[in-house]
Scaffold this active site. Sequence first.
Site, PDB file in Angstrom:
ATOM      1  CD  GLU A 125      -2.892   1.300   2.325  1.00 33.52           C
ATOM      2  OE1 GLU A 125      -2.771   0.376   3.256  1.00 33.52           O
ATOM      3  OE2 GLU A 125      -3.607   2.056   2.175  1.00 33.52           O
ATOM      4  CG  HIS A 301      -5.493   1.066  12.900  1.00 32.16           C
ATOM      5  ND1 HIS A 301      -6.262   2.157  12.889  1.00 32.16           N
ATOM      6  CD2 HIS A 301      -5.263   0.842  11.660  1.00 32.16           C
ATOM      7  CE1 HIS A 301      -6.346   2.522  11.463  1.00 32.16           C
ATOM      8  NE2 HIS A 301      -5.354   1.790  10.721  1.00 32.16           N
ATOM      9  CD  GLU A 302      -2.331  -1.827  10.765  1.00 33.87           C
ATOM     10  OE1 GLU A 302      -2.861  -1.970   9.785  1.00 33.87           O
ATOM     11  OE2 GLU A 302      -1.847  -0.581  11.130  1.00 33.87           O
ATOM     12  CG  HIS A 305      -7.447  -1.667   8.222  1.00 36.27           C
ATOM     13  ND1 HIS A 305      -8.158  -0.750   7.858  1.00 36.27           N
ATOM     14  CD2 HIS A 305      -6.191  -0.992   8.895  1.00 36.27           C
ATOM     15  CE1 HIS A 305      -7.695   0.373   7.544  1.00 36.27           C
ATOM     16  NE2 HIS A 305      -6.237   0.414   8.359  1.00 36.27           N
ATOM     17  CD  GLU A 324      -6.080   3.560   6.749  1.00 37.38           C
ATOM     18  OE1 GLU A 324      -6.228   3.497   8.183  1.00 37.38           O
ATOM     19  OE2 GLU A 324      -5.477   2.753   6.167  1.00 37.38           O
TER      20      GLU A 324
HETATM   21  N1  B3K Z   1      -2.943   1.138   5.737  1.00 35.17           N
HETATM   22  C1  B3K Z   1      -1.473   1.187   6.188  1.00 35.17           C
HETATM   23  C2  B3K Z   1      -0.839   2.465   5.978  1.00 35.17           C
HETATM   24  C3  B3K Z   1      -0.139   2.346   4.540  1.00 35.17           C
HETATM   25  C4  B3K Z   1       0.785   3.733   4.224  1.00 35.17           C
HETATM   26  C5  B3K Z   1       1.205   3.849   2.892  1.00 35.17           C
HETATM   27  N2  B3K Z   1       2.132   4.871   2.429  1.00 35.17           N
HETATM   28  C6  B3K Z   1      -1.515   1.219   7.696  1.00 35.17           C
HETATM   29  C7  B3K Z   1      -2.957   1.430   8.428  1.00 35.17           C
HETATM   30  O1  B3K Z   1      -3.319   2.564   8.252  1.00 35.17           O
HETATM   31  O2  B3K Z   1      -3.272   0.592   9.064  1.00 35.17           O
HETATM   32 ZN    ZN Z   2      -5.407   1.877   8.855  1.00 41.96          ZN
END
Ligand code: B3K
Ligand code: ZN
Length: 903
Positions: A125, A301-302, A305, A324
């Site tokens: 990403e 958080h992760e 997602h 986000e």
């Molecule tokens: N989604 C990733 C962030 C990616 C950043 C790319 N430059 C982490 C997060 O927000 O959970």
């Molecule tokens: Zn995130």
Amino acid sequence: MLRTDTPVTVYRKDYTPPAFAIDHVDLVLELDPQRTVVTSTLTFQRAPGATGDAPLVMVGEALELLGVTLDGQPFASAKEDAGTLTLTGLPAQGTLAITTACNPAANTTLSGLYVSNGNFFTQCEAEGFRRITYFLDRPDVMATYRVTLRADRAASPVLLSNGNLLSERALPDGRHEAVWEDPFRKPSYLFALVAGKLACVEERITSASGKEKLLQVWVEPQDLDKTRHAMDSLIHAIRWDERRFGLELDLDRFMIVAVSDFNMGAMENKGLNIFNTKYVLANAQTATDVDFANIESVVGHEYFHNWTGNRVTCRDWFQLSLKEGLTVFRDQEFSADMMGSESGRAVKRIEDVRVLRQVQFPEDAGPMAHPVRPDSYEEINNFYTVTVYEKGAEVVRMYQTLLGRDGFRKGMDLYFQRHDGQAVACDDFRAAMADANGRDLTQFGLWYSQAGTPVVSVKTAWDGAAGTLALTLTQRCPKVGIETRAGTPEKQPFHIPFAVGLIGADGADLPLHLEGERAGDATQRGTTRVLDFTQAEQTFRFTGLPRGDKAPLPSLLRDFSAPVIVDYEYSDAELTFLLAHDSDAFNRWEAGQRLATRALLKLVGEVQAGRELKLDPALVAAFRAVLTDGSLSPAFREQALMLPAEAYLAERMGVADPAAIHRARLSMREGLASALQREWLAAYEANATPGPYSPDADAMARRALRNLALGYLADSGDAAMQALADTHYQQADNMTDRAAALSALVNSFAPGREHALADFYQRFEQDALVIDKWFSLQGMQRGDVGPHAGKRTIDTVRALMAHPAFNLRNPNRARSLIFSFCSGNPAQFHAEDGSGYEFWADQVLALDAINPQVAARLARVMDRWQKYALPLRDRMRAALERVAASQTLSRDVREIVGKSLAA
Ligand code: B3K
Ligand code: ZN
């Protein structure tokens, strides 16, 4: 590396669906540090709406093309040109195989496939997959993946990718192979692989619906003793999402892997989350309470997602806040619930709002200002911002405030019912919230399209004879950033949920009745009312209040119900009253901050006028009251006794004067330290946490208050207090206490300072994350005002750049020293001689040649250059111009400095 990319602006309005769908991706990777060969076999179909002769245009970066076949035959009409591979004359469907090579060891950008400590990792990403193979590298192309990894068995005994492990086998020449399959369709940005010498802890749990799940945390073998907290956090997150949102883990296996070279915090790759070591590794000796809390929040958080981001993903990168903002809101709620008490929840809210105001409000007023859903970008990695994340989370929170917890849950359920497995837009989320609740949220949509922080001015009119209080609210939000360009439409009023309460003379909340409100309406109970503030100016009339001369005191924007600035002229006495009585803990804290900010800005004026600095006895009394009020939780007291940050004060001034701000704030700290020495000492004594270290909310809060007290005490300059800090350091049995004591010693220039710094380094030499703290603390240290007066922090920082443990290529290390100094030490960074700016320009240029994403983050430090007093402003512009003049700038840094200078 010479970069030749010309700046291209990408616009949201130009979105078109892809001409081809890719249904399945079969990847075979022959891993080799210098030359990894990748064969990607794609099952494609022309999209229903696309014209019959539309070519398939794929993107690639830093790749060597080795061959293309179509349905097993060499394919001649593939053209490679400046990062694209164009395939013309393709049938309506078929199978393409593309073979390329890349060099992971030479990849210092940490985007795509790279090597860290001899192990392989990926970061895709936003646009890293194109550095692994040519692809339709955009989030609305979703496919299933099967991944075959082959590598040297001795160098890379562990081979991981997304989903489930299908098979493993040995190969000739000391190599081996693992095959992984991810049954869920996903965009390329969620692809990941890890290969190397790693070890794991694992645990099996049963999900709410009775399925067995395998959880693993993978780290370098010497770090196995620092994985317990990450595993606990993961289990808590899984349970919380089941309870609060009815969402279960969908894979049989969920892995977290820690890597020490990483551009940001962590990454939510499907089933294979990759984390910066900073957000995984912790034990009492090496991590502070703040680290423990951050790990819990990032692991949550992760994990969250997996539903908000992975199962339902973004149509295009302009919709980034869809995943986000929503996921930050979810992690904030998770952490708040984990605090285990109402007062804990309030403290979490205070911390989140502090970040929003300190970092997002300035962003929203500066050259990079953009709406939560941006309309254009040059480099998407520059838009992983506090606006998209933290303001985005506030926008999601406002749905919950407007619709209630149950209404919000209904909206979430409908969102997944409608969009599971799809790539969608912010408007789809808003539509689900509106439809599930029968509400019109059209105007609410302006939160996604308009940038800037609205200012809400409040006027009250009290009719004592009738017992009626009229509250007139006006909102304004001038154009900011890109909105100021010619041709942008006028801004419209926002839909602001504005929570208020009214407080009587005895300090208790008054029952509320709003004119026009139906009596007995279930939503209208309680002593806080959420006003639907939708017009430029609107009056709300509260009736049936106790009659008399004295108007009730309004408690405005309770729990910070919207990301706005409230403009209301409270008197000092009213603020002191609110600080003592408001039933809303957030506003209680807010009242104290307003008092302190007012007093600090006054002191700044005195510094500028060259007058003697005197501390207002009323402020001392207010602080004493909080410090000694045993009915307040230690966590709340710690928050309330922390002075507003220098960066926040700078934003509050028309023309920022960092030196005067620092002087004023330090003098207030010294004043409070001396005037309340007895009380600080009592708090220090009362909040010891005997027994073994535990990162529970209560113990953390006590340590926080105790260490805050220690910091104040050391600042009193009293030798006995500095000796106390020294003892605190020597006797510390955990990193929270040790780091707090070291910081107190370093910043108060206590006699024990040098010895403690050397001791700390020696104790933790082998632990990279702790050595980061050692660098960071020195980057943020005050300039010496004592015996070596005039000693500049920049000299220490420049010397530390030459320390054998310093390494510009490791983002954590670069951040620990360079970022700490440039953004965590405003008074020293903004030294009048411009030495800080020179240093900044040197480092932006040096980093840009290695890692553009990290360089661009550092470049943002200059965002607010126009706000500073002369000669600082001119010197900042000169430094920006020096960077801008470089012929080899990345697109990342060029966008940031370009926008800064154009503002
Ligand atoms: N989604 C990733 C962030 C990616 C950043 C790319 N430059 C982490 C997060 O927000 O959970
Ligand atoms: Zn995130």
